[in-house]
Write a protein that holds these residues in place. Structure first.
Motif: not given
Length: 360
Positions: A20, A114, A300, A313-315, A318, A323
């Protein structure tokens, strides 16, 4: 019934700690939140560089007990700037790839990351492969609408779909909707430019015939084609919006940008003069409720569905709450045994694909 240690391991959630934008500290904080909020949550495997994660876990007072939380060392990181296929080839010890390998080997059931979207999609597809009967995986996203939310599928994984892909997207989205939104018999709508017979292009026309046949066999609850203005409407809403990845990705990004536009515009107008600012203070509760309803962090984690394993898949940007929501969603997917139910319906739908459809 007693389960074997392998069965227990297979129900673990592999969390990519390194991918991330905000770094592993935010992921560790999210894992702590998830384990605290969900006492019955599946065990978590934190995948990443031990040298960085060990002190972060100590600072968070989060013990590695081997039961609820374990650590899997992976010293390399696939960054957002890496080219997906090249990164998968060169960074075999990356946290993302190692997390995917845990699912492939049966040591975990879901990957939460992420990280780099392209690398995650490519790595998941190449390593896990698609389920029997499914040619292309699809990306799902939960989007708010009047009176609730709906699942948008495909949100960008397969921009050049065929009619059978959209039939499979409907099955995938229907089961994900049951798990995430609690809809027992989700109403499915096919995204088109009109609801009349024959409207749309060749793809939507042929997909409509397949979906109608699947509905007749009780595989799906197909409500028919829908237009853009129906997507967010409260009247006769659909729970799953089916489209190809090209249309779906444009829809999702347009919605996200529109939300940002309205949010920034409202803020600017409310700050235009003292009277409006006073009114904004009085309506603070209403604005907070609106923000909560359209907050993407509530749902999310967009899953890549149709694989022999699960990927969420998270941004990349995030924060811990987002998360945490993705990790909890992973637990719901495992508990519902979603993939087993998907595989069963895909096999039922094989008869629809093998039967010539007569136009009506």
């Amino acid at each position: 019934m007693l389960t074997s240690s392998r069965d227990s391991a297979a129900r673990r959630i592999a969390v990519d700690a390194m991918g991330g934008d905000l770094g592993p500290a935010e992921v560790v904080a999210a894992v702590k939140l998830a384990l605290a909020q969900q006492p019955a949550l599946n065990p978590v495997v934190l995948v990443g560089d031990e040298a960085q994660l060990t002190p972060l876990l100590a600072q968070a007072s989060l013990p590695i007990d081997g039961q609820r939380l374990s650590l899997h060392h992976a010293p390399e990181v696939i960054t957002m700037d890496d080219k997906p296929v090249l990164a998968l080839r060169r960074k075999k010890n990356s946290s993302m790839l190692r997390a995917i390998e845990l699912v492939k080997d049966g040591a975990a059931s879901v990957v939460v990351s992420c990280g780099n979207t392209g690398a995650l999609m490519a790595g998941g597809t190449l390593r896990l492969r698609t389920m029997q009967g499914i040619a292309r995986p699809a990306l799902a996203a939960v989007v708010p609408r009047a009176g609730g939310s709906f699942v948008l599928i495909d949100a960008g994984a397969n921009p050049e779909a065929r009619p059978e892909h959209l039939l499979h997207n409907a099955i995938l989205g229907s089961h994900y909707c049951r798990v995430r939104l609690g809809q027992a018999t989700p109403r499915i709508g096919l995204m088109s430019i009109g609801t009349e017979e024959g409207k749309g292009n060749a793809l939507t026309t042929e997909a409509h015939a397949l979906l109608r046949a699947a509905h007749a066999q009780g595989i799906l609850n197909y409500a028919g084609p829908i237009e853009g203005f129906q997507v967010f409407a409260a009247e006769e809403p659909v729970d799953v919006v089916v489209c190809d990845g090209f249309v779906g990705n444009i829809m999702l990004k347009s919605w996200e940008s529109l939300v940002k536009f309205f949010t920034s515009t409202i803020k600017a107008e409310l700050r235009a003069n003292p009277l409006r600012m006073a009114g904004a203070i009085m309506a603070k509760g209403a604005f907070a409720a609106l923000k909560s309803r359209i907050d993407p962090d509530r749902h999310s984690g967009a899953p890549l569905l149709g694989l022999r394993g699960n990927i969420l898949k998270a941004h990349g940007s995030s924060k811990r709450l987002a998360i945490c929501a993705a990790i909890c969603a992973a637990g719901e997917i495992i508990s519902a045994e979603m993939n087993q139910h998907i595989e069963a319906d895909v096999q039922r739908a094989a008869s629809v694909l093998s039967t010539p459809l007569s136009p009506q």
